[in-house]
Scaffold this active site. Structure first.
Site, PDB file in Angstrom:
ATOM      1  N   LYS A  76      23.736   2.976 -11.286  1.00 38.53           N
ATOM      2  CA  LYS A  76      25.080   3.124 -11.843  1.00 38.53           C
ATOM      3  C   LYS A  76      26.137   2.470 -10.952  1.00 38.53           C
ATOM      4  O   LYS A  76      27.237   2.145 -11.436  1.00 38.53           O
ATOM      5  CB  LYS A  76      25.417   4.601 -12.050  1.00 38.53           C
ATOM      6  CG  LYS A  76      24.374   5.369 -12.837  1.00 38.53           C
ATOM      7  CD  LYS A  76      24.025   4.728 -14.170  1.00 38.53           C
ATOM      8  CE  LYS A  76      22.980   5.554 -14.910  1.00 38.53           C
ATOM      9  NZ  LYS A  76      22.562   4.929 -16.165  1.00 38.53           N
ATOM     10  N   TYR A 290      14.313  14.865 -22.698  1.00 38.73           N
ATOM     11  CA  TYR A 290      15.043  14.338 -21.544  1.00 38.73           C
ATOM     12  C   TYR A 290      15.138  15.387 -20.439  1.00 38.73           C
ATOM     13  O   TYR A 290      15.511  16.542 -20.689  1.00 38.73           O
ATOM     14  CB  TYR A 290      16.454  13.916 -21.972  1.00 38.73           C
ATOM     15  CG  TYR A 290      17.257  13.272 -20.865  1.00 38.73           C
ATOM     16  CD1 TYR A 290      17.182  11.903 -20.658  1.00 38.73           C
ATOM     17  CD2 TYR A 290      18.066  14.023 -20.039  1.00 38.73           C
ATOM     18  CE1 TYR A 290      17.911  11.304 -19.637  1.00 38.73           C
ATOM     19  CE2 TYR A 290      18.800  13.439 -19.026  1.00 38.73           C
ATOM     20  CZ  TYR A 290      18.712  12.076 -18.821  1.00 38.73           C
ATOM     21  OH  TYR A 290      19.424  11.491 -17.815  1.00 38.73           O
ATOM     22  N   TYR A 316      14.397  10.034 -14.712  1.00 43.53           N
ATOM     23  CA  TYR A 316      14.661   8.669 -15.159  1.00 43.53           C
ATOM     24  C   TYR A 316      13.671   7.687 -14.558  1.00 43.53           C
ATOM     25  O   TYR A 316      12.733   7.246 -15.212  1.00 43.53           O
ATOM     26  CB  TYR A 316      16.116   8.328 -14.790  1.00 43.53           C
ATOM     27  CG  TYR A 316      16.697   7.119 -15.463  1.00 43.53           C
ATOM     28  CD1 TYR A 316      17.135   7.175 -16.781  1.00 43.53           C
ATOM     29  CD2 TYR A 316      16.843   5.923 -14.775  1.00 43.53           C
ATOM     30  CE1 TYR A 316      17.698   6.056 -17.398  1.00 43.53           C
ATOM     31  CE2 TYR A 316      17.398   4.807 -15.382  1.00 43.53           C
ATOM     32  CZ  TYR A 316      17.817   4.873 -16.686  1.00 43.53           C
ATOM     33  OH  TYR A 316      18.362   3.779 -17.283  1.00 43.53           O
TER      34      TYR A 316
END
Length: 364
Positions: A76, A290, A316
């Site tokens: 990110k 998730y 992730y």
């Protein structure tokens, strides 16, 4: 079993000189967008030879975007270099964003806001229903608070975009100038970070004399993959890009990536067209949902920790790694020589999943 990729020679070969020229053109196109330096770039590109030997497939490499440097690193940071610059340009003094409880994006956003002297408000969606104190207070959540952000919780299924808009209006009433960053930093502005990463990787490999056959990474909110698709198309690279999904079904995931890649290409303003065939996602490694651990993720994270000394997160990058390992074993990359895994960081989340790995205690 997934079908093996058939390796064929491209009809036209791009010369090293042409590649260098295209990379330069892309750099010029990117330079018109505001950007603030937050990361340690370029990140390393390293071989994973012990893993390669164990799996017996192509030589595996890792692109270390866990080493971007901002609050323990992660993918990110590249997006935030463009997003935070846009926020500054618009006169913002407060950042709002959202993510799941153990959001790597939230953690890096709080760090970026702290570094640039902005207030930060984080909305965390409870997608797992876990009440484990480690999960809801440790790991990334601990760092969110340590960076000085205000952290609020929302229930699973909440319209998080609407919640951010509501919060933004409340802050405006108090005289603040908020800037909303979407979950994962995934919009055309944020995706520019991975357009730039694609260029960086191609130039890095050329400098090493390395021909990359495939690039594999975890894909969720779509920004990382959309940026890579756009960047690789811009430099006419024949690298086979494969996203390993961590949340959505395949059709939805690929459509999100394609839509964002198309918007990113338009935003870049180079007249680039994105072929739908460039977008590939394998979503067989999501598991129950998730943020919910899978046996494959646990095995993959342990394997890399104990063979390469690398840490991957449970939500992730760990599921992306599970997909890479499984696809090597199934022969997906047969005929390829060099496959790169993009390490998107997130090791801080491990501390929110301490019971997941069932590790031995102290020895006598």
């Amino acid at each position: 079993m997934t079908a093996t990729i058939q390796i064929t020679e491209p009809e036209t070969t791009i010369s090293p000189e042409m590649t260098a020229s295209l990379c330069k053109e892309l750099s010029i196109a990117l330079a018109k967008f505001p950007k603030v330096r937050l990361g340690h770039l370029p990140t390393p590109l390293e071989p994973m030879d012990r893993l390669s030997e164990i799996l017996g497939g192509p030589r595996l490499w890792v692109k270390r975007d866990d080493c971007t440097g901002l609050s323990s690193g992660g993918n990110k940071t590249r997006k935030l270099e463009y997003l935070m610059a846009d926020a500054q340009q618009k006169g913002a003094d407060t950042i709002i964003t959202q993510g799941a409880t153990q959001s790597n994006h939230a953690r890096q956003t709080t760090a970026a806001a702290a570094k640039l002297g902005m207030a930060c408000h984080i909305l965390l969606e409870d997608r797992t229903g876990s009440n484990d104190p480690n999960y809801i207070l440790n790991g990334n959540v601990l760092l969110d608070r340590l960076h000085g952000a205000t952290v609020a919780k929302r229930g699973d299924g909440t319209d998080m975009n609407a919640e951010m808009e509501t919060l933004a209006e409340e802050l405006k009433q108090k005289g603040k100038t908020p800037y909303i960053i979407p979950g994962g930093g995934s919009n055309p502005i944020g995706a520019l970070g991975y357009v730039n990463c694609a260029r960086e990787l191609v130039e890095q490999a050329a400098g090493m004399g390395l021909k990359i056959d495939a690039l594999v990474h975890a894909t969720g909110s779509a920004g990382t993959q959309a940026g890579l698709v756009t960047g690789l198309a811009a430099v006419q690279s024949d690298i086979h890009l494969l996203g390993i999904g961590v949340r959505a079904p395949q059709e939805k995931q690929e459509q999100m990536v394609f839509d964002l890649a198309t918007k990113t290409a338009a935003y870049l303003g180079t007249g680039l067209t994105i072929p739908r065939s460039d977008v590939r996602a394998n979503t067989n490694y999501v598991g129950a949902g998730y943020g919910l651990p899978t046996d494959g993720m646990i095995s993959a994270v342990k394997l890399l920790a104990q063979t390469e000394g690398l840490l991957f997160d449970p939500v992730y990058s760990g599921k992306g790694l599970d997909g890479l390992i499984a696809q090597v074993k199934e022969g997906y990359f047969d005929g390829m020589e060099n496959v790169v895994f993009l390490h998107t960081g997130g090791s801080a989340a491990l501390f929110g999943y301490s019971d997941t790995f069932d590790l031995p205690g102290y020895s006598e």
